[in-house]
Scaffold this motif. Structure first.
Motif, PDB file in Angstrom:
ATOM      1  N   THR A 161     120.577  55.933  70.214  1.00  0.00           N
ATOM      2  CA  THR A 161     120.918  57.341  69.989  1.00  0.00           C
ATOM      3  C   THR A 161     119.760  57.974  69.226  1.00  0.00           C
ATOM      4  OG1 THR A 161     121.875  57.050  67.772  1.00  0.00           O
ATOM      5  CG2 THR A 161     123.345  56.656  69.659  1.00  0.00           C
ATOM      6  N   SER A 162     119.906  59.234  68.874  1.00  0.00           N
ATOM      7  CA  SER A 162     118.997  59.841  67.903  1.00  0.00           C
ATOM      8  C   SER A 162     119.370  59.334  66.512  1.00  0.00           C
ATOM      9  CB  SER A 162     119.178  61.367  67.930  1.00  0.00           C
ATOM     10  OG  SER A 162     118.596  61.949  66.773  1.00  0.00           O
ATOM     11  N   ASP A 163     118.396  59.317  65.604  1.00  0.00           N
ATOM     12  CA  ASP A 163     118.731  58.961  64.220  1.00  0.00           C
ATOM     13  C   ASP A 163     119.522  60.079  63.559  1.00  0.00           C
ATOM     14  OD1 ASP A 163     115.683  59.784  62.337  1.00  0.00           O
ATOM     15  OD2 ASP A 163     116.730  60.861  63.937  1.00  0.00           O
ATOM     16  N   GLU A 164     119.674  61.211  64.250  1.00  0.00           N
ATOM     17  CA  GLU A 164     120.475  62.316  63.732  1.00  0.00           C
ATOM     18  C   GLU A 164     121.896  62.300  64.282  1.00  0.00           C
ATOM     19  OE1 GLU A 164     116.453  65.083  63.601  1.00  0.00           O
ATOM     20  OE2 GLU A 164     118.384  66.090  63.838  1.00  0.00           O
ATOM     21  N   HIS A 165     122.194  61.290  65.096  1.00  0.00           N
ATOM     22  CA  HIS A 165     123.576  61.154  65.590  1.00  0.00           C
ATOM     23  C   HIS A 165     124.484  60.786  64.412  1.00  0.00           C
ATOM     24  CE1 HIS A 165     127.118  59.887  67.763  1.00  0.00           C
ATOM     25  NE2 HIS A 165     126.600  60.341  68.888  1.00  0.00           N
ATOM     26  N   ARG A 166     125.699  61.286  64.423  1.00  0.00           N
ATOM     27  CA  ARG A 166     126.655  61.038  63.323  1.00  0.00           C
ATOM     28  C   ARG A 166     126.805  59.555  63.066  1.00  0.00           C
ATOM     29  NH1 ARG A 166     131.850  59.755  63.311  1.00  0.00           N
ATOM     30  NH2 ARG A 166     132.102  59.959  65.593  1.00  0.00           N
ATOM     31  N   TRP A 167     126.838  58.758  64.154  1.00  0.00           N
ATOM     32  CA  TRP A 167     127.036  57.323  63.997  1.00  0.00           C
ATOM     33  C   TRP A 167     125.930  56.713  63.133  1.00  0.00           C
ATOM     34  CZ3 TRP A 167     127.544  56.301  69.988  1.00  0.00           C
ATOM     35  CH2 TRP A 167     128.746  56.865  70.458  1.00  0.00           C
ATOM     36  N   PHE A 168     124.658  57.144  63.387  1.00  0.00           N
ATOM     37  CA  PHE A 168     123.551  56.528  62.643  1.00  0.00           C
ATOM     38  C   PHE A 168     123.496  57.082  61.222  1.00  0.00           C
ATOM     39  CE2 PHE A 168     119.992  53.844  62.298  1.00  0.00           C
ATOM     40  CZ  PHE A 168     119.054  54.474  61.490  1.00  0.00           C
ATOM     41  N   VAL A 169     123.785  58.360  61.089  1.00  0.00           N
ATOM     42  CA  VAL A 169     123.823  58.946  59.739  1.00  0.00           C
ATOM     43  C   VAL A 169     124.788  58.160  58.861  1.00  0.00           C
ATOM     44  CG1 VAL A 169     124.506  60.995  58.421  1.00  0.00           C
ATOM     45  CG2 VAL A 169     123.162  61.247  60.543  1.00  0.00           C
ATOM     46  N   GLU A 170     125.935  57.812  59.434  1.00  0.00           N
ATOM     47  CA  GLU A 170     126.912  56.996  58.692  1.00  0.00           C
ATOM     48  C   GLU A 170     126.362  55.574  58.498  1.00  0.00           C
ATOM     49  OE1 GLU A 170     129.083  59.968  57.812  1.00  0.00           O
ATOM     50  OE2 GLU A 170     129.671  57.942  57.199  1.00  0.00           O
ATOM     51  N   SER A 171     125.785  55.030  59.523  1.00  0.00           N
ATOM     52  CA  SER A 171     125.338  53.631  59.482  1.00  0.00           C
ATOM     53  C   SER A 171     124.300  53.401  58.389  1.00  0.00           C
ATOM     54  CB  SER A 171     124.744  53.233  60.833  1.00  0.00           C
ATOM     55  OG  SER A 171     124.310  51.889  60.802  1.00  0.00           O
ATOM     56  N   ARG A 172     123.401  54.370  58.194  1.00  0.00           N
ATOM     57  CA  ARG A 172     122.296  54.164  57.259  1.00  0.00           C
ATOM     58  C   ARG A 172     122.738  54.442  55.809  1.00  0.00           C
ATOM     59  NH1 ARG A 172     117.518  58.073  58.925  1.00  0.00           N
ATOM     60  NH2 ARG A 172     116.357  56.295  58.114  1.00  0.00           N
ATOM     61  N   LYS A 173     124.011  54.881  55.629  1.00  0.00           N
ATOM     62  CA  LYS A 173     124.485  55.209  54.272  1.00  0.00           C
ATOM     63  C   LYS A 173     124.579  53.982  53.383  1.00  0.00           C
ATOM     64  CE  LYS A 173     126.866  59.622  54.910  1.00  0.00           C
ATOM     65  NZ  LYS A 173     128.195  60.285  55.134  1.00  0.00           N
ATOM     66  N   GLY A 174     124.784  52.824  54.018  1.00  0.00           N
ATOM     67  CA  GLY A 174     124.875  51.621  53.183  1.00  0.00           C
ATOM     68  C   GLY A 174     125.362  50.423  53.975  1.00  0.00           C
ATOM     69  N   LYS A 175     125.128  49.214  53.418  1.00  0.00           N
ATOM     70  CA  LYS A 175     125.502  47.989  54.133  1.00  0.00           C
ATOM     71  C   LYS A 175     127.010  47.900  54.340  1.00  0.00           C
ATOM     72  CE  LYS A 175     121.525  45.418  52.384  1.00  0.00           C
ATOM     73  NZ  LYS A 175     121.064  44.356  51.436  1.00  0.00           N
ATOM     74  N   ASP A 176     127.769  48.622  53.522  1.00  0.00           N
ATOM     75  CA  ASP A 176     129.239  48.528  53.670  1.00  0.00           C
ATOM     76  C   ASP A 176     129.793  49.680  54.513  1.00  0.00           C
ATOM     77  OD1 ASP A 176     129.971  49.977  50.368  1.00  0.00           O
ATOM     78  OD2 ASP A 176     128.605  50.523  52.030  1.00  0.00           O
ATOM     79  N   SER A 177     128.892  50.471  55.124  1.00  0.00           N
ATOM     80  CA  SER A 177     129.383  51.547  55.985  1.00  0.00           C
ATOM     81  C   SER A 177     130.146  50.971  57.167  1.00  0.00           C
ATOM     82  CB  SER A 177     128.211  52.369  56.515  1.00  0.00           C
ATOM     83  OG  SER A 177     128.618  53.130  57.641  1.00  0.00           O
TER      84      SER A 177
END
Ligand code: TEU
Length: 566
Positions: A104-120
């Motif tokens: 996806t884009s790194d601006e996709h909601r999924w990745f934005v959430e994913s990069r928030k932390g290891k426990d995302s």
């Protein structure tokens, strides 16, 4: 052989950014496509493959999607899309969407959430790994757009995988939640009434267990072992069961790194995965003679090697899978400039020859926007005229890190940059070729004044009119779609000759890939009975003694017990 509408269809690829701008912002859009649908009806094609129009920050011209259920503002609104879809269907045209789900884009909601932390809860939707003990990336994989395929994330002290740009993080297809979300999105588009999917780098979605180092020295993602990974067929069969099999679709997988044996699985005749795939051997990937810098300095493939590759695919998939047929797309230089002769003298002849060579084979042909006009490479000689991330990254990498002189690198870009295929569609001889009333996002090829749709539509000898005839012949003759294929004169270095056979009919296809006038070999004369009829050809008169420069001629032979006439 099983008959299907998608085997008998001809597909036309639109690169929306460069097809038609309706609002003067210099960027093609959906309303522009709607305006031009009658042109495509006139050409005679059946299906339109749209390169991505979804919401995207446009790092890779839309192949970096930030919302799969919204339209990129540059291209218009979802209402514009619905209008285009309805109009296409009114004209009997099917619409295929470009499905980009390896990343996806790194601006996709999924990745934005994913990069928030290891426990995302979304952490495992992407491919995160700690670096090696020495602090380097998790493995030696390269990106298709130069550099490493890993980007370090300071906040969580881990790296994420991106086989393409750092703004295109790879999805983790081993996570069933990812598959659920992708299949749900696909179903949403099918419910809207689209007619199929072209699946971007679908052969890369299943990464090798443990993500081991790849083969050192290879470029891009080639050494990663991601192509045709351990679960790719399992995931595609699941996609087929859960989505594809529930609709009457055409599906084509862009299968980077695919082999013949793998393609027989992806495109198997039992229909458990996809209808067909794009393979890349004839355009130089994984075959031919590699250059020091991958595709950039790879030498031209000798014709016998090229014929052998295409024939391997024709014979290798016959009766067990299905071929796509293409020479051009938005990632390739213009086929006329790469495989033909874009000189003033031979441009039209060789464009028609290339069309004949491709469209008389067994498989579903794909016409890339402008190919039907004989559009050529743009040959931009100023690096600032390029827009493609792959080209710009390669320029910077090869000149700065590999000592490639500027002029040599410009030669590579002029020859094979993807931007050669992305210059605006040439509609007429007016400003900006009638593509936009604004400033085009990329320069128009200066030869638009002589190469444009308006000039060709009324001309019976134009490349456009010739493509119309090729498409019509496919629609009217089962032998073109279903006939068996056999290569003739395999060692000839200038002529590509093959035979198609169905029941008591034969077609013999003769293509001259040179400027030479060649005396017909005796074996060739022997294959053409005296009263064989010209099925299609790019010269006005038939010459049974010679094959003329860039000539294409197809003979129809009935009563295939050759020489026996009823
Ligand atoms: O292309 C796949 C791919 O590997 C391309 O890099 C292509 O093979 C290469 O440029 C040829 O040299 C698909 C899309 O068609 C392309 O436009 C995207 O840039 C890429 O995937 C990432 O989505």
């Amino acid at each position: 052989m099983d008959k299907h509408w998608w085997k008998e269809a001809v597909v036309y690829q639109i690169y929306p950014r460069s097809f038609m701008d309706s609002d003067g912002d210099g960027i093609g859009d959906l309303n522009g496509i709607t305006q031009r649908l009658p042109y495509l009806r006139e050409l005679g094609i059946d299906v339109i493959w749209l390169s991505p129009v979804y919401q995207s920050p446009n790092d890779d011209n839309g192949y970096d999607i930030s919302d799969y259920r919204a339209i990129m503002a540059d291209f218009g609104t979802m209402e514009d899309f619905d209008r285009m879809l309805a109009r296409a269907h009114e004209l009997g045209l099917r619409i295929v969407m470009d499905l980009v789900v390896n990343h996806t884009s790194d601006e996709h909601r999924w990745f934005v959430e994913s990069r928030k932390g290891k426990d995302s809860p979304y952490r495992d939707w992407y491919i995160w790994r700690p670096g090696k003990p020495d602090g380097s990336a998790p493995n030696n994989w390269g990106s298709a757009f130069s550099g490493s395929a890993w980007k370090y994330d300071e906040a969580t002290d881990e790296w994420f995988l991106h086989l393409f740009s750092p703004k295109q993080p790879d999805l983790n297809w081993d996570n069933p939640k990812v598959r659920d979300a992708v299949f749900d999105m696909m179903d949403w588009w099918c419910q809207k009434g689209i007619d199929g999917f072209r699946m971007d780098v679908i052969s890369l979605i299943s990464k090798p267990e443990g993500l081991p180092d790849g083969v050192p020295g290879e470029t891009g993602y080639a050494p990663s072992g991601c192509a045709n990974g351990p679960h790719v067929h399992e995931y595609l069969q699941e996609m087929n069961r859960r989505v594809l099999s529930r609709y009457d679709l055409i599906t084509v997988g862009e299968a980077s790194g695919v082999t013949l044996e793998e393609a027989a699985k992806y495109a198997n005749a039992q229909g458990t995965e996809l209808n067909m795939v794009f393979q890349f051997e004839h355009v130089g990937e994984g075959a031919g003679i590699p250059g020091r810098f991958g595709k950039w300095d790879a030498p031209k493939m000798p014709l016998p090697m090229w014929k052998a590759i295409l024939s391997k695919w024709q014979v290798g998939l016959q009766d067990r899978a299905w071929n796509s047929l293409y020479l051009s797309n938005h990632d390739q230089p213009r086929c006329l400039s790469k495989f033909g002769d874009d000189s003033e003298e031979y441009r039209v002849l060789s464009a028609k020859m290339l069309g004949t060579c491709t469209h008389m084979m067994q498989g579903t042909p794909y016409v890339y926007q402008g190919e039907e006009l004989g559009m050529t490479n743009a040959y931009f000689d100023d690096v600032s005229d390029y827009r493609d991330i792959e080209s710009i990254n390669a320029y910077n990498d090869l000149t700065k890190n590999h000592g490639v002189p500027h002029d040599e690198m410009m030669g590579y870009l002029k020859r094979i940059s993807r931007d050669n295929a992305r210059t605006p569609m040439q509609w007429d001889g007016s400003a900006n070729a009638g593509f936009t009333t604004g400033t085009p996002w990329i320069r128009v090829n200066p030869n638009y004044t002589s190469i444009n749709a308006e000039a060709e539509l009324g001309d019976p000898d134009s490349v456009f009119s010739y493509y119309q005839k090729l498409i019509r012949l496919r629609h009217e003759n089962d032998i073109v779609v279903y006939g068996d294929y056999e290569l003739l004169l395999p060692d000839d270095e200038d002529l590509f000759v093959y035979r198609r056979t169905l029941d008591d009919r034969q077609l013999v296809v003769i293509c001259n890939f040179s400027r030479k006038t060649l005396q017909r070999p005796e074996a060739l004369k022997a294959a053409i009975p005296e009263d064989a009829e010209v099925f299609i050809g790019n010269y006005a008169e038939d010459d049974r003694e010679n094959v003329r420069p860039w000539e294409a001629v197809v003979y129809e032979i009935r009563n295939s017990e050759f020489g026996i006439r009823n």
